[in-house]
Write a protein that holds these residues in place. Structure first.
Motif, PDB file in Angstrom:
ATOM      1  N   ARG A  46       0.836  -1.211   0.000  1.00  3.57           N
ATOM      2  CA  ARG A  46       0.000   0.000   0.000  1.00  3.57           C
ATOM      3  C   ARG A  46       0.868   1.257   0.000  1.00  3.57           C
ATOM      4  O   ARG A  46       0.535   2.250  -0.654  1.00  3.57           O
ATOM      5  N   ILE A  47       1.973   1.224   0.722  1.00  3.20           N
ATOM      6  CA  ILE A  47       2.890   2.366   0.745  1.00  3.20           C
ATOM      7  C   ILE A  47       3.490   2.582  -0.642  1.00  3.20           C
ATOM      8  O   ILE A  47       3.641   3.726  -1.102  1.00  3.20           O
ATOM      9  N   MET A  48       3.826   1.494  -1.331  1.00  2.00           N
ATOM     10  CA  MET A  48       4.333   1.610  -2.699  1.00  2.00           C
ATOM     11  C   MET A  48       3.284   2.255  -3.612  1.00  2.00           C
ATOM     12  O   MET A  48       3.608   3.105  -4.448  1.00  2.00           O
ATOM     13  N   GLN A  49       2.023   1.866  -3.446  1.00  2.00           N
ATOM     14  CA  GLN A  49       0.958   2.474  -4.238  1.00  2.00           C
ATOM     15  C   GLN A  49       0.851   3.974  -3.961  1.00  2.00           C
ATOM     16  O   GLN A  49       0.682   4.780  -4.878  1.00  2.00           O
ATOM     17  N   GLY A  50       0.939   4.341  -2.672  1.00  2.00           N
ATOM     18  CA  GLY A  50       0.856   5.753  -2.317  1.00  2.00           C
ATOM     19  C   GLY A  50       1.992   6.554  -2.913  1.00  2.00           C
ATOM     20  O   GLY A  50       1.791   7.676  -3.399  1.00  2.00           O
ATOM     21  N   ALA A  51       3.198   5.986  -2.891  1.00  2.00           N
ATOM     22  CA  ALA A  51       4.345   6.671  -3.497  1.00  2.00           C
ATOM     23  C   ALA A  51       4.124   6.867  -4.987  1.00  2.00           C
ATOM     24  O   ALA A  51       4.459   7.924  -5.556  1.00  2.00           O
ATOM     25  N   ALA A  52       3.537   5.855  -5.647  1.00  6.64           N
ATOM     26  CA  ALA A  52       3.295   5.950  -7.090  1.00  6.64           C
ATOM     27  C   ALA A  52       2.273   7.029  -7.413  1.00  6.64           C
ATOM     28  O   ALA A  52       2.465   7.841  -8.325  1.00  6.64           O
ATOM     29  N   ILE A  53       1.177   7.045  -6.662  1.00  7.23           N
ATOM     30  CA  ILE A  53       0.122   8.017  -6.956  1.00  7.23           C
ATOM     31  C   ILE A  53       0.600   9.435  -6.652  1.00  7.23           C
ATOM     32  O   ILE A  53       0.137  10.401  -7.252  1.00  7.23           O
ATOM     33  N   GLY A  54       1.577   9.556  -5.735  1.00  9.07           N
ATOM     34  CA  GLY A  54       2.133  10.877  -5.437  1.00  9.07           C
ATOM     35  C   GLY A  54       2.873  11.486  -6.610  1.00  9.07           C
ATOM     36  O   GLY A  54       2.977  12.707  -6.726  1.00  9.07           O
ATOM     37  N   GLY A  55       3.413  10.640  -7.496  1.00  7.95           N
ATOM     38  CA  GLY A  55       4.109  11.167  -8.662  1.00  7.95           C
ATOM     39  C   GLY A  55       3.256  11.235  -9.908  1.00  7.95           C
ATOM     40  O   GLY A  55       3.611  11.923 -10.874  1.00  7.95           O
ATOM     41  N   GLU A  56       2.107  10.535  -9.922  1.00  8.93           N
ATOM     42  CA  GLU A  56       1.330  10.404 -11.150  1.00  8.93           C
ATOM     43  C   GLU A  56       0.638  11.700 -11.574  1.00  8.93           C
ATOM     44  O   GLU A  56       0.831  12.170 -12.698  1.00  8.93           O
ATOM     45  N   ALA A  57      -0.191  12.275 -10.699  1.00  6.77           N
ATOM     46  CA  ALA A  57      -0.947  13.466 -11.098  1.00  6.77           C
ATOM     47  C   ALA A  57      -0.025  14.652 -11.399  1.00  6.77           C
ATOM     48  O   ALA A  57      -0.118  15.244 -12.483  1.00  6.77           O
ATOM     49  N   PRO A  58       0.898  15.037 -10.480  1.00  8.04           N
ATOM     50  CA  PRO A  58       1.797  16.157 -10.817  1.00  8.04           C
ATOM     51  C   PRO A  58       2.643  15.860 -12.053  1.00  8.04           C
ATOM     52  O   PRO A  58       2.810  16.732 -12.923  1.00  8.04           O
ATOM     53  N   GLY A  59       3.170  14.634 -12.159  1.00  5.38           N
ATOM     54  CA  GLY A  59       3.983  14.286 -13.313  1.00  5.38           C
ATOM     55  C   GLY A  59       3.193  14.335 -14.601  1.00  5.38           C
ATOM     56  O   GLY A  59       3.686  14.797 -15.637  1.00  5.38           O
ATOM     57  N   GLY A  60       1.953  13.845 -14.543  1.00  2.88           N
ATOM     58  CA  GLY A  60       1.109  13.867 -15.735  1.00  2.88           C
ATOM     59  C   GLY A  60       0.774  15.274 -16.180  1.00  2.88           C
ATOM     60  O   GLY A  60       0.816  15.589 -17.383  1.00  2.88           O
ATOM     61  N   TRP A  61       0.415  16.147 -15.226  1.00  2.00           N
ATOM     62  CA  TRP A  61       0.090  17.524 -15.592  1.00  2.00           C
ATOM     63  C   TRP A  61       1.283  18.232 -16.239  1.00  2.00           C
ATOM     64  O   TRP A  61       1.131  18.930 -17.239  1.00  2.00           O
ATOM     65  N   VAL A  62       2.461  18.048 -15.655  1.00  2.00           N
ATOM     66  CA  VAL A  62       3.657  18.675 -16.223  1.00  2.00           C
ATOM     67  C   VAL A  62       3.949  18.077 -17.595  1.00  2.00           C
ATOM     68  O   VAL A  62       4.240  18.802 -18.561  1.00  2.00           O
ATOM     69  N   PHE A  63       3.860  16.768 -17.723  1.00  2.00           N
ATOM     70  CA  PHE A  63       4.227  16.090 -18.958  1.00  2.00           C
ATOM     71  C   PHE A  63       3.358  16.562 -20.131  1.00  2.00           C
ATOM     72  O   PHE A  63       3.873  16.937 -21.188  1.00  2.00           O
ATOM     73  N   VAL A  64       2.031  16.537 -19.953  1.00  2.00           N
ATOM     74  CA  VAL A  64       1.168  16.905 -21.082  1.00  2.00           C
ATOM     75  C   VAL A  64       1.217  18.396 -21.368  1.00  2.00           C
ATOM     76  O   VAL A  64       1.137  18.819 -22.534  1.00  2.00           O
ATOM     77  N   SER A  65       1.364  19.230 -20.335  1.00  2.00           N
ATOM     78  CA  SER A  65       1.384  20.679 -20.563  1.00  2.00           C
ATOM     79  C   SER A  65       2.623  21.103 -21.339  1.00  2.00           C
ATOM     80  O   SER A  65       2.595  22.090 -22.081  1.00  2.00           O
ATOM     81  N   GLU A  66       3.727  20.367 -21.183  1.00  2.00           N
ATOM     82  CA  GLU A  66       4.963  20.706 -21.885  1.00  2.00           C
ATOM     83  C   GLU A  66       5.051  20.073 -23.263  1.00  2.00           C
ATOM     84  O   GLU A  66       6.041  20.239 -23.962  1.00  2.00           O
ATOM     85  N   HIS A  67       4.004  19.339 -23.644  1.00  2.00           N
ATOM     86  CA  HIS A  67       3.972  18.711 -24.966  1.00  2.00           C
ATOM     87  C   HIS A  67       3.088  19.467 -25.957  1.00  2.00           C
ATOM     88  O   HIS A  67       2.988  19.056 -27.112  1.00  2.00           O
ATOM     89  N   VAL A  68       2.431  20.529 -25.509  1.00  2.00           N
ATOM     90  CA  VAL A  68       1.444  21.187 -26.374  1.00  2.00           C
ATOM     91  C   VAL A  68       1.905  22.576 -26.783  1.00  2.00           C
ATOM     92  O   VAL A  68       2.788  23.164 -26.147  1.00  2.00           O
ATOM     93  N   PRO A  69       1.310  23.135 -27.859  1.00  2.00           N
ATOM     94  CA  PRO A  69       1.636  24.513 -28.264  1.00  2.00           C
ATOM     95  C   PRO A  69       1.162  25.509 -27.210  1.00  2.00           C
ATOM     96  O   PRO A  69       0.333  25.182 -26.353  1.00  2.00           O
ATOM     97  N   PRO A  70       1.679  26.744 -27.252  1.00  4.70           N
ATOM     98  CA  PRO A  70       1.212  27.774 -26.322  1.00  4.70           C
ATOM     99  C   PRO A  70      -0.302  27.957 -26.421  1.00  4.70           C
ATOM    100  O   PRO A  70      -0.878  27.927 -27.505  1.00  4.70           O
ATOM    101  N   GLY A  71      -0.930  28.130 -25.283  1.00  5.15           N
ATOM    102  CA  GLY A  71      -2.367  28.343 -25.261  1.00  5.15           C
ATOM    103  C   GLY A  71      -3.196  27.076 -25.287  1.00  5.15           C
ATOM    104  O   GLY A  71      -4.414  27.137 -25.427  1.00  5.15           O
ATOM    105  N   ARG A  72      -2.568  25.908 -25.157  1.00  6.09           N
ATOM    106  CA  ARG A  72      -3.314  24.649 -25.143  1.00  6.09           C
ATOM    107  C   ARG A  72      -3.076  23.850 -23.856  1.00  6.09           C
ATOM    108  O   ARG A  72      -3.563  22.734 -23.727  1.00  6.09           O
TER     109      ARG A  72
END
Length: 427
Positions: free
Chosen positions: A130-156
């Motif tokens: 369960r602790i491993m799952q918590g560590a994973a979810i701690g990186g997923e949402a912030p990492g995902g938001w940064v990852f997709v936002s840096e893959h798109v053109p300005p204003g998207r």
């Protein structure tokens, strides 16, 4: 990235490669959140298998929910460690690793022998997983938001993060659907004996598949450019954050508080609260929960897209008011109209669009060099604190007034709106 006080006009069309990136990121995020929440849905059955049969049922269930809470406590540390490497070594590596770190423990939970075979080792191993799952979810949402936002053109970036957030909340919806299908397909005694393991095994297998698919993703253009210019963090990103970006961290933590209140109070806690406060049937509350989650998923995509076109401050005011309306409609008006809970729950899900403003504001508050760490620190620490305190606060206040959940959500909406207004913004 558009400025905080006014939105930059959307520019540049999204390519097929970028849509593929969104799809793979959202799929992995949905599976991670699915893996994380099915533990809560199956807590009663897990308690029966992993704790001594001699204990009272309520004690075993309390211990199982304690293990569920351990996942939340692991989020800040896991998120910070992964964010550190995301800012120093690259977004893609960490984004791929987080799915693996979630999928393996989930699969093992479905295969792990119970207390009868392993004794005290069974709950201890379950705690470690369960602790491993918590560590994973701690990186997923912030990492995902940064990852997709840096893959798109300005204003998207708003549309990109809205789609990803919709994927994350869709994971909660997927978990609910799978549990309902499990109970519809198997008799109760079979579910109790071994059927409860099926959702974990499915989640683990599909999570491993998502990890393989994520290996096809490209590193973000923003990080590649920083790497070429040698602009990646040369010291600990967390140290830079606490030295130079305290205001951004504080404002981001306050908006995350609003996010936790919206999701925990209006979606996750709604079924037991309605059953206890207004004696609504479990089947009706489960259907209402599905309606709320579905509408939340659609709402965050729409509101996320609007952040590319409208000022974030304006959206903060409008969505904050909507969140208060949805909360009072759900907890204040639905009891007055029997058998309409599903519709009020759906409305409250729509009004939870404020959730999409949280990543949009955080992405604009931190420079690229410490962006991953900034989101992870703010989001995970705030979620660990307020995600844990909110159920206790609501439980303490509801005996005083059945409107306590609505009052609490409204108060956090005010706090989040003020935080968005004063949050720093970077182009």
């Amino acid at each position: 990235m558009s400025s905080f006080s006014g939105a930059a006009p959307a520019s540049g069309s999204l390519s097929l490669s970028q849509f593929r990136t969104f799809a793979l990121a959202s799929l992995g995020g949905a599976l991670e959140f699915y893996d994380f929440v099915i533990f809560a849905f199956l807590a009663k059955l897990i308690a029966a298998h992993f704790f001594p049969a001699s204990q009272a049922e309520w004690l075993r269930q309390a211990e199982a929910f304690g293990l569920f809470g351990a996942g939340y406590l692991a989020r800040p540390l896991g998120g910070l460690v992964m964010a550190h490497f995301g800012d120093v070594s690259g977004r893609k590596k960490v984004f791929t690793f987080s799915v693996l770190l979630m999928a393996v423990p989930t699969l093992l939970m479905g295969l792990l022998p119970g207390y009868e075979m392993l004794g005290v080792g069974a709950p201890l191993i379950l705690l470690a997983l369960r602790i491993m799952q918590g560590a994973a979810i701690g990186g997923e949402a912030p990492g995902g938001w940064v990852f997709v936002s840096e893959h798109v053109p300005p204003g998207r970036a708003g549309l990109a993060t809205g789609l990803l957030t919709g994927g994350l909340t869709g994971g909660i919806l997927l978990g609910s659907v799978v549990i309902l299908a499990l109970h519809a397909a198997l008799p109760p005694d079979v579910v109790a004996a071994w059927g409860w393991r099926v959702p974990f095994i499915l989640g683990g297998v599909f999570g491993l598949g998502a990890m393989v698919l994520r290996r096809w993703l490209d590193e973000t253009p923003v990080f590649r450019e920083m790497h070429v210019r040698a602009e990646t963090a040369s010291s600990l990103p967390a140290k830079i954050l606490l030295r130079d970006h305290r205001r951004a961290v504080l404002c981001s933590m306050m908006t995350t508080w609003t996010l936790t209140a919206a999701i925990v109070v209006l979606v996750l806690m709604m079924p037991p609260l309605m059953q206890t406060l207004h004696h609504v049937s479990p089947s009706e509350t489960m259907l209402a929960s599905l309606a709320a989650t579905l509408c939340l998923t659609l709402s965050v995509v729409v509101i996320g897209g609007l952040t590319d076109h409208l000022p974030l401050r304006l959206l903060g005011v409008l969505c904050g008011l909507a969140l208060a309306v949805g909360a009072f409609g759900l907890y204040g008006l639905s009891p007055l109209f029997p058998h309409t809970l599903v519709w009020w729950a759906a409305l409250s899900g729509v009004c939870c669009g404020f959730v999409a403003l949280v990543p949009a504001g955080m992405l604009r508050a931190f420079p690229a060099m410490v962006r991953f760490s900034g989101l992870s620190l703010s989001y995970n620490v705030s979620y660990a604190i307020f995600g844990g305190l909110t159920p206790a606060i609501i439980s303490a206040l509801t005996p005083q007034t059945p409107l306590a959940p609505a009052i609490y959500v409204t108060a956090t909406a005010l706090i989040g709106g003020i935080a968005l207004w004063f949050s720093p913004a970077r182009d």
